[in-house]
Motif scaffolding. Structure first.
Motif, short mmCIF file in Angstrom:
data_model
loop_
_atom_site.label_atom_id
_atom_site.label_comp_id
_atom_site.label_asym_id
_atom_site.label_seq_id
_atom_site.Cartn_x
_atom_site.Cartn_y
_atom_site.Cartn_z
N THR A 125 1.16 -1.04 0.17
CA THR A 125 -0.56 0.27 0.45
C THR A 125 0.89 1.34 0.03
N PHE A 126 1.60 0.92 1.01
CA PHE A 126 2.74 2.46 0.83
C PHE A 126 3.27 2.02 -0.52
N ALA A 127 4.18 1.61 -1.46
CA ALA A 127 4.94 0.75 -2.18
C ALA A 127 3.69 1.41 -3.57
N LYS A 128 2.42 1.51 -3.56
CA LYS A 128 2.28 2.71 -4.29
C LYS A 128 1.48 3.18 -4.93
N ARG A 129 1.67 3.84 -3.14
CA ARG A 129 1.14 5.92 -3.07
C ARG A 129 2.47 5.99 -3.17
N LYS A 130 3.64 5.20 -3.92
CA LYS A 130 5.55 6.31 -2.85
C LYS A 130 5.62 6.88 -2.05
N GLN A 131 5.20 6.57 -0.87
CA GLN A 131 5.46 6.31 0.28
C GLN A 131 6.81 5.67 1.09
N ALA A 132 8.00 6.52 0.91
CA ALA A 132 9.23 6.22 0.43
C ALA A 132 9.43 5.75 2.15
N LEU A 133 9.09 7.10 3.11
CA LEU A 133 9.17 7.01 4.31
C LEU A 133 8.14 6.30 5.07
N PRO A 134 7.04 5.62 4.74
CA PRO A 134 6.83 5.26 5.37
C PRO A 134 7.57 3.37 5.78
N VAL A 135 7.91 3.57 4.30
CA VAL A 135 8.77 2.00 4.06
C VAL A 135 10.28 1.62 4.74
N VAL A 136 10.98 2.75 4.69
CA VAL A 136 11.98 2.62 5.35
C VAL A 136 11.92 2.89 6.72
N LEU A 137 10.68 3.17 7.69
CA LEU A 137 10.39 2.87 8.85
C LEU A 137 9.85 1.95 9.35
N ALA A 138 8.92 1.49 8.34
CA ALA A 138 8.25 0.45 8.94
C ALA A 138 9.33 -0.94 8.73
N CYS A 139 10.18 -0.58 7.37
CA CYS A 139 11.17 -1.94 7.70
C CYS A 139 12.16 -2.14 8.97
N LEU A 140 12.49 -1.11 9.30
CA LEU A 140 13.71 -0.36 10.75
C LEU A 140 12.51 -0.97 11.39
N GLY A 141 11.47 -0.46 11.85
CA GLY A 141 11.05 -1.58 13.10
C GLY A 141 11.32 -2.37 12.94
N GLN A 142 10.79 -3.20 12.14
CA GLN A 142 10.87 -4.67 11.51
C GLN A 142 12.37 -5.80 12.05
#
Length: 355
Positions: free
Chosen positions: A330-347
């Motif tokens: 969902t973040f990727a489709k919206r091209k939202q890089a920041l939430p993607v990075v933060l989510a991956c770092l959280g995992q």
């Protein structure tokens, strides 16, 4: 002509090579040749290979300039004389009866390819991994074309939510070292590993080329190989070109389906494959790029690339997996890089707490 040729690419493997070679030379199948391909090692691997050859006439050594495991395996294929071909990696080992069982199975079922289960060895434990679900079976040509080959190209509508269960042999568990190949099939069809370094995908594309030509594939539901998961893995050696390698793989799949006129519905399946693999791709850069700004930069480039963006647009979000994977898409489709990075770092942080 030996029954089996076993090809081992060797690069700076002085610590693990003796154990690997010992497991292969002590196979219950004695009628074999072991081809050690030194891939420009800078440690004592080269001298170890020569020592093994001096002690056992079944060992042959090839010395090549460093070009990666795919090129080393291709050199081994060019030199192999066995009726069947097997592979091993220098940091792994085989069960004593592995090639007796695989070879016997190939003869009994007249298979072009035999695939077995394997152990994923980690410190203190070993997990059994299955390239196919269920028990041992023989796939005839019609089954290969319907139940295996299409999954190299992706997934049908409705399969993306559970893509990992569809056909692991065509996806996450497509390795050459748990397989035995009929040498005549490889030679007749000129099947080799891709020349470019594609990381993670050389085995998969090799098995795709074999599967596209095989008349019969046998699955032996027994773990016979030990894949040793090292702390120093591909993800531990950050490769900025990993995304480019993924793009080349997708182009390879699209071109192959078209040129070979394979009835695999590639235009429908490939976007779903890209959707399935995009969270892993994003996580790789978000977790491994050297700085936060680089993480953001790489992730942003991926999200805006036409191949990724078009795949995310082509596959309805109602088909996406639930949970974290779906949220990442969902973040990727919206091209939202920041939430993607933060989510991956959280995992990544969560996994660190659990270990």
């Amino acid at each position: 002509m030996p029954a089996v040729s076993i090809i081992v690419p060797v690069y700076n493997a002085e610590k693990t090579l003796p154990r690997c070679v010992d497991s292969l030379l002590n196979q219950s199948l004695r009628d074999l040749e072991l081809i050690l391909v030194d891939d420009g090692s800078t440690d004592t691997s080269l001298s170890l290979c020569d020592t093994f050859a001096a002690k056992d006439p079944r060992v042959r050594v090839l010395h090549t300039a460093n070009a990666g495991p795919a090129a080393a395996r291709n050199a081994g294929l060019g030199a192999a004389t066995g009726k069947f071909i097997g592979f091993a990696d220098a940091d792994d080992r085989a069960e004593p009866g592995m090639f007796t069982e695989l070879h016997g199975c190939a003869l009994e079922t007249e298979a072009d390819l035999v695939v077995c289960d394997y152990f994923a060895d980690r410190p203190g434990r070993a997990e059994i991994r299955k390239p196919f679900a269920g028990g041992s079976r023989v796939f005839e040509e019609v089954d290969i074309r319907a139940r295996i080959l299409p999954y190299f190209f992706g997934y049908a509508p409705g399969e993306l939510a559970a893509f990992a269960d569809c056909c692991p042999f065509a996806d996450a568990r497509s390795y050459v070292w748990c397989c035995l190949y009929r040498a005549a099939l490889l030679k007749t069809n000129g099947i080799r590993f891709p020349n470019e370094k594609l990381y993670y995908t050389e085995d998969n594309l090799f098995n795709l080329l074999v599967t596209a030509r095989a008349a019969r594939i046998t699955y032996l539901a027994r773990p016979l190989y030990h894949y040793v998961e090292q702390a120093e893995t591909f993800t531990g050696r950050f490769q900025p070109a990993y995304f480019d390698c993924r793009l080349r793989k997708y182009a390879f799949l699209s071109t192959l389906a078209s040129q070979e006129r394979l009835d695999v519905q590639a235009p429908t399946r490939l976007p779903r494959k890209i959707c399935a693999e995009t969270p892993t791709l994003l996580n790789y850069y978000a977790a491994n790029a050297p700085s936060f700004s680089k993480k953001y930069q790489f992730v942003s480039i991926i999200l805006h690339h036409p191949v990724i963006a078009q795949a995310l647009e082509a596959v309805p979000s109602s088909e996406w997996p639930a949970g974290r994977l779906g949220a990442t898409l969902t973040f990727a489709k919206r091209k939202q890089a920041l939430p993607v990075v933060l989510a991956c770092l959280g995992q990544k942080a969560l996994r660190a707490l659990k270990t």
